[in-house]
Enzyme design. Structure first.
Site, PDB file in Angstrom:
ATOM      1  N   GLY A  49       0.840  -1.183   0.000  1.00  0.00           N
ATOM      2  CA  GLY A  49       0.000   0.000   0.000  1.00  0.00           C
ATOM      3  C   GLY A  49       0.880   1.239   0.000  1.00  0.00           C
ATOM      4  O   GLY A  49       2.044   1.186   0.405  1.00  0.00           O
ATOM      5  N   HIS A 143      -2.422   7.124   7.229  1.00  0.00           N
ATOM      6  CA  HIS A 143      -1.528   8.088   6.566  1.00  0.00           C
ATOM      7  C   HIS A 143      -2.286   9.327   6.112  1.00  0.00           C
ATOM      8  O   HIS A 143      -1.744  10.434   6.121  1.00  0.00           O
ATOM      9  CB  HIS A 143      -0.857   7.443   5.347  1.00  0.00           C
ATOM     10  CG  HIS A 143       0.355   6.622   5.678  1.00  0.00           C
ATOM     11  ND1 HIS A 143       1.439   7.133   6.367  1.00  0.00           N
ATOM     12  CD2 HIS A 143       0.660   5.324   5.402  1.00  0.00           C
ATOM     13  CE1 HIS A 143       2.356   6.184   6.498  1.00  0.00           C
ATOM     14  NE2 HIS A 143       1.919   5.075   5.933  1.00  0.00           N
TER      15      HIS A 143
END
Ligand SMILES: [Zn+2]
Length: 188
Positions: A49, A143
């Site tokens: 990812g 994130h």
């Protein structure tokens, strides 16, 4: 396409709330190229990812893909994702991060969740994820809100460098990396 420079822990972009992407901006060549480059960068660094802040763009875009024993996740582009927890049980497993090189740690994550957002073409995206896929989604979602996996660890006793992870923590102490150890070594 090109491989982008990955931001490392300490860069302010990793601690910012990312900005949402309008459908108009999403359709622009600049954002479409960014998505292509994020995919290429994720593959280049063997990630499962990658979120836009990890390549210095404070935008709510992430890409995920995994093939291996921990679970298959088809290549998915998440734009403006929202996450709803479906199972509040927390499961602990190893994570790494391209922005925090050479470290691994055990991180508790929700076991099952629903994801709502847009795909790269601006179409509505909705799916549920569990297990490893749910873990990867949560890691990338974090994130986008300025968090990293270290923030989620219960304690740092499992925080380990990669060589020590492979030597002391991997369940199989195979002399050469097994497929599962390679998979466990993938990072987000
Ligand atoms: Zn990460």
């Amino acid at each position: 396409m090109s491989i982008l420079k990955v931001s490392r822990l300490g860069h302010p972009v990793l601690r910012m709330q990312s900005q949402g992407v309008t459908k108009e901006a999403l359709s622009s060549p600049a954002i479409q190229t960014l998505i292509d480059n994020m995919i290429e960068t994720m593959i280049e660094y063997s990630g499962v990812g990658l979120a836009a802040p990890q390549v210095h763009y404070s935008l709510t875009i992430a890409v995920i893909e995994s093939h291996g024993p921990r679970g298959d996740i088809p290549l998915t582009v998440l734009v403006n994702p929202d996450v709803t927890v479906l199972d509040e049980e927390l499961l602990e497993d190893w994570e790494g991060c391209l922005s925090i090189p050479d470290l691994r740690g055990r991180v508790p994550r929700w076991g099952k969740l629903r994801v709502d957002g847009l795909d790269r073409h601006g179409n509505r995206l909705e799916f549920s994820a569990e297990g490893f896929a749910a873990r990867v989604v949560q890691h990338e979602f974090d994130h986008l809100v300025g968090k990293v996996y270290l923030d989620r660890m219960r304690d740092y006793k499992t925080l380990t460098h990669v060589s020590e992870f492979q030597r002391y923590w991997l369940p199989e102490q195979a002399p050469s990396p097994s497929p599962s150890s390679q998979q466990a070594d993938r990072q987000e």
